[in-house]
Design an enzyme around this catalytic site. Structure first.
Site, PDB file in Angstrom:
ATOM      1  N   ALA A 316      -7.215  -1.063   2.408  1.00  0.00           N
ATOM      2  CA  ALA A 316      -6.260  -2.136   2.691  1.00  0.00           C
ATOM      3  C   ALA A 316      -5.389  -1.785   3.882  1.00  0.00           C
ATOM      4  O   ALA A 316      -5.113  -0.610   4.157  1.00  0.00           O
ATOM      5  CB  ALA A 316      -5.396  -2.394   1.460  1.00  0.00           C
ATOM      6  N   ALA A 317      -4.953  -2.816   4.580  1.00  0.00           N
ATOM      7  CA  ALA A 317      -4.060  -2.626   5.726  1.00  0.00           C
ATOM      8  C   ALA A 317      -2.730  -2.053   5.260  1.00  0.00           C
ATOM      9  O   ALA A 317      -2.301  -2.273   4.121  1.00  0.00           O
ATOM     10  CB  ALA A 317      -3.844  -3.964   6.434  1.00  0.00           C
ATOM     11  N   GLY A 318      -2.091  -1.318   6.142  1.00  0.00           N
ATOM     12  CA  GLY A 318      -0.782  -0.755   5.818  1.00  0.00           C
ATOM     13  C   GLY A 318      -0.823   0.758   5.759  1.00  0.00           C
ATOM     14  O   GLY A 318      -1.874   1.393   5.900  1.00  0.00           O
ATOM     15  N   THR A 319       0.346   1.332   5.539  1.00  0.00           N
ATOM     16  CA  THR A 319       0.483   2.779   5.466  1.00  0.00           C
ATOM     17  C   THR A 319      -0.195   3.307   4.211  1.00  0.00           C
ATOM     18  O   THR A 319      -0.003   2.769   3.116  1.00  0.00           O
ATOM     19  CB  THR A 319       1.974   3.164   5.444  1.00  0.00           C
ATOM     20  OG1 THR A 319       2.636   2.554   6.551  1.00  0.00           O
ATOM     21  CG2 THR A 319       2.139   4.673   5.516  1.00  0.00           C
ATOM     22  N   ARG A 320      -0.992   4.345   4.350  1.00  0.00           N
ATOM     23  CA  ARG A 320      -1.652   4.942   3.193  1.00  0.00           C
ATOM     24  C   ARG A 320      -0.601   5.453   2.208  1.00  0.00           C
ATOM     25  O   ARG A 320       0.357   6.129   2.573  1.00  0.00           O
ATOM     26  CB  ARG A 320      -2.542   6.111   3.614  1.00  0.00           C
ATOM     27  CG  ARG A 320      -3.738   5.702   4.459  1.00  0.00           C
ATOM     28  CD  ARG A 320      -4.799   4.993   3.616  1.00  0.00           C
ATOM     29  NE  ARG A 320      -6.089   4.969   4.270  1.00  0.00           N
ATOM     30  CZ  ARG A 320      -6.506   4.017   5.093  1.00  0.00           C
ATOM     31  NH1 ARG A 320      -5.710   2.985   5.370  1.00  0.00           N
ATOM     32  NH2 ARG A 320      -7.716   4.075   5.632  1.00  0.00           N
ATOM     33  N   GLY A 321      -0.796   5.148   0.934  1.00  0.00           N
ATOM     34  CA  GLY A 321       0.147   5.581  -0.083  1.00  0.00           C
ATOM     35  C   GLY A 321      -0.072   7.019  -0.496  1.00  0.00           C
ATOM     36  O   GLY A 321      -1.168   7.568  -0.344  1.00  0.00           O
ATOM     37  N   MET A 322       0.966   7.634  -1.033  1.00  0.00           N
ATOM     38  CA  MET A 322       0.873   9.010  -1.511  1.00  0.00           C
ATOM     39  C   MET A 322       0.378   9.083  -2.948  1.00  0.00           C
ATOM     40  O   MET A 322      -0.076  10.130  -3.399  1.00  0.00           O
ATOM     41  CB  MET A 322       2.239   9.694  -1.398  1.00  0.00           C
ATOM     42  CG  MET A 322       2.626  10.025   0.028  1.00  0.00           C
ATOM     43  SD  MET A 322       4.179  10.957   0.118  1.00  0.00           S
ATOM     44  CE  MET A 322       5.360   9.623   0.189  1.00  0.00           C
ATOM     45  N   LYS A 337      -6.341  -0.914  -6.753  1.00  0.00           N
ATOM     46  CA  LYS A 337      -5.499   0.269  -6.624  1.00  0.00           C
ATOM     47  C   LYS A 337      -5.965   1.343  -7.607  1.00  0.00           C
ATOM     48  O   LYS A 337      -6.121   1.073  -8.802  1.00  0.00           O
ATOM     49  CB  LYS A 337      -4.030  -0.095  -6.892  1.00  0.00           C
ATOM     50  CG  LYS A 337      -3.512  -1.221  -6.001  1.00  0.00           C
ATOM     51  CD  LYS A 337      -2.126  -1.710  -6.391  1.00  0.00           C
ATOM     52  CE  LYS A 337      -1.058  -0.718  -6.048  1.00  0.00           C
ATOM     53  NZ  LYS A 337       0.297  -1.299  -6.192  1.00  0.00           N
ATOM     54  N   ASP A 372       2.434  -8.884 -10.767  1.00  0.00           N
ATOM     55  CA  ASP A 372       1.706  -8.607 -12.001  1.00  0.00           C
ATOM     56  C   ASP A 372       0.419  -7.869 -11.632  1.00  0.00           C
ATOM     57  O   ASP A 372      -0.142  -8.054 -10.559  1.00  0.00           O
ATOM     58  CB  ASP A 372       1.361  -9.917 -12.702  1.00  0.00           C
ATOM     59  CG  ASP A 372       0.894  -9.707 -14.134  1.00  0.00           C
ATOM     60  OD1 ASP A 372       1.048  -8.588 -14.652  1.00  0.00           O
ATOM     61  OD2 ASP A 372       0.385 -10.675 -14.729  1.00  0.00           O
TER      62      ASP A 372
END
Length: 577
Positions: A316-322, A337, A372
């Site tokens: 997904a677009a955006g900053t990679r999550g930790m 996710k 949700d």
């Protein structure tokens, strides 16, 4: 003998469904009394309770089956007979599609869904032929004289044990709204207009809703009437919502599920889909509290889409999550996710804690500001559906959860959530006016989440998204906690020059300590967004603001976030309490 055993198993599953749906309905039917008595704490408790009773019903049915058939349940060939028997039993059942989901859930206690095999499972949906709107579920109102007469007759049909505060005023407001918003659209005379309103009232939080539609010529226009109850004063209609997008916001994936006596859920979903055609049917089932069947509808919808889509699953677009790896299909409006195997510093939560926090949000009042999620175990994809780089990253970051087997991808645990544009990307690509609006709504989102007793923790812009309606929504839950457990503090002044130059705190920091002065760091790299936020919400940098919200929560002053604009309210001076 096998046929006899199959009949016994099918009968036990159907009996288990009837018991589970009765428990589900018992909680739901109490919504009217809770609304009439303005017992808002009981309403909140009922939301959490209902989320558990249906799941418990599946577990009870499985336990009963072990007593009835025991070892025979491991014979998969027997389940083909069980399915045929069950299908015959429910052929004329009003809740046939939901009974099928219940059956599938019980079956999963013995066999995985590695293949969606129609021999053993109910794989196919009801189809278009069963999506007609049934007249059994709505009341009709036809008027030849005026919108006012129509409104009075409509409200007369729906009575509560609490008296209407001023029915005539409400009817006049409704008539005026209909005239101003509907008259320009009318392609027929008033004599040919029909209003259809679902028989059951929808309840959620502190509100009740009459949900209907207006038929004029070949056109369909939504009509939703939110109702409030002010103790000692009575009930009243607070607005008339006559726009599909506005109705869609009321049924948003960011809000708690409705309590509504829907004896034929499919018929209610069919009706709702005519006034919110942009909504997926799985979203509508979920909004009515049929969460398991919502998941079934999602799988059917997604598999059907995948079979006709040429694009591949990508990160997904955006900053990679930790904490989470997030991927998506560009032509489909959800994200998937997965909890990573390891969390990079400074994250210190565990996998179990992350799952607990997502579960907390699923059962909590989301105040229209928290997305949700649907939780799945053992979700299968075809390997060819993945972009190779995406799959390689998932296998690297989530090896304990993602497994490649015979050109298929098994994800042992994942969450599915509506896709939004990350707020940090939004503010970097939009004109000034759009950034100003987003930052105002970002602050409103933080306040409304806080009013529901949730502190977001990490309020970086990347953890919020923007919906197609332009609303800012929070979607990253790994650091949330209850607001009333936080200790909001001011940063002590430095004691000397060494403190002033230090990169580390010169003061003690407790586990629950929060320093609102530091919130400005969330805008690192975007000075215009910071300036816009501070123009509307600079008080959120102050300890006293947060302590006042805590005081209201501790005093039982639960906030109510209206799911429509203040400008649409008939009585904006009245606050639900």
């Amino acid at each position: 003998m096998l046929k006899f055993t199959a009949t016994r198993i099918a009968t036990a599953i159907l009996n288990g469904f009837e018991a589970a749906i009765e428990d589900h309905n018992r909680v739901t039917l109490g919504a009217r009394e809770r609304f009439e008595q303005a017992d808002w704490q009981a309403a909140a408790d009922a939301q959490k309770h209902r989320a558990d009773v249906y799941r418990a019903g599946i577990e009870k049915a499985a336990s009963k089956l072990r007593l009835v058939a025991d070892e025979a349940l491991h014979n998969q060939a027997l389940w083909a007979d069980v399915k045929r028997e069950f299908a015959q039993m429910i052929e004329d059942h009003d809740n046939r599609n939901i009974t099928q989901t219940f059956y599938n859930s019980v079956y999963s206690n013995w066999f995985s869904f590695e293949r969606y095999d129609n021999q053993y499972l109910f794989v196919e949906g009801e189809g278009e032929k069963n999506r007609d709107v049934s007249a059994r579920v709505f009341n009709r109102f036809r008027q030849q004289n005026s919108f006012l007469e129509l409104a009075i007759n409509l409200l007369d049909r729906y009575q509560f044990s609490v008296a209407w505060r001023h029915l005539e005023n409400d009817a006049q407001h409704i008539a005026k709204a209909l005239e101003s918003q509907l008259q320009p659209q009318l392609t027929t005379s008033l004599a040919n207009i029909e209003v259809q309103v679902l028989k059951s009232v929808f309840y959620r939080n502190k509100g009740a809703y009459l949900v209907g539609r207006i038929l004029h010529g070949d056109a369909i226009t939504p009509l939703v009437l939110p109702i409030s109850n002010i103790p000692s004063e009575g009930v009243f209609v607070d607005a008339a919502i006559i726009n599909s997008d506005d109705v869609s916001v009321i049924f948003s994936f960011t809000r708690s599920h409705f309590m509504v006596d829907a004896p034929i859920p499919q018929a209610y979903v069919n009706f709702l889909h005519t006034i919110m055609p942009e909504k997926h049917r799985y979203e509508l089932y979920t909004s009515l509290g049929f969460i398991k069947h919502g998941k079934t509808e999602f799988v059917r919808n997604f598999v059907g889409h995948s079979e006709t889509s040429d694009d591949q699953l990508v990160m997904a677009a955006g900053t990679r999550g930790m904490v989470m790896s997030v991927f998506t299909l560009e032509s489909y409006d959800v994200v998937f996710k997965i909890i990573k195997d390891r969390f990079r510093p400074p994250k210190s939560v565990t996998r179990a804690q992350v799952k607990a926090k997502y579960r907390l949000v699923s059962r909590h009042d989301r105040a229209g500001r928290m997305a949700d999620t649907q939780e799945f175990n053992n979700f299968w994809f075809e390997q060819q559906e993945f972009d190779p780089d995406c799959l390689a990253e998932l296998l690297r970051e989530c090896a304990a959860t993602v497994e490649l087997k015979d050109n298929r991808v098994l994800i042992k645990h994942l969450y599915i959530e509506r896709r939004m544009e990350p707020l940090n990307l939004f503010v970097n690509s939009q004109p000034v006016d759009a950034i100003n609006n987003a930052m105002e709504d970002y602050g409103n989102a933080i306040r409304e989440i806080a009013g529901a007793n949730i502190f977001p923790g990490d309020m970086l812009l990347k953890n919020f998204g923007v919906t197609r309606h332009g609303r800012v929504i929070f979607y990253d839950y790994d650091e949330i906690c209850f607001l009333d457990e936080c200790n909001f503090r001011d940063i002590p002044p430095p004691r000397n020059a060494r403190d002033e130059m230090s990169s580390a705190p010169w003061y003690s920091v407790g586990e629950n300590d929060v320093f609102p002065e530091e919130f400005s760091y969330f805008f690192s790299g975007n000075p215009h967004a910071k300036k816009a936020f501070e123009a509307f919400h600079s008080d959120l940098y102050q300890r006293q603001t947060w302590q006042e919200i805590q005081r209201r929560i501790r005093d039982g002053e639960s906030s109510y976030v209206y799911p429509y604009r203040v400008a649409q309210r008939f009585y904006p001076e009245i606050k639900a309490r």
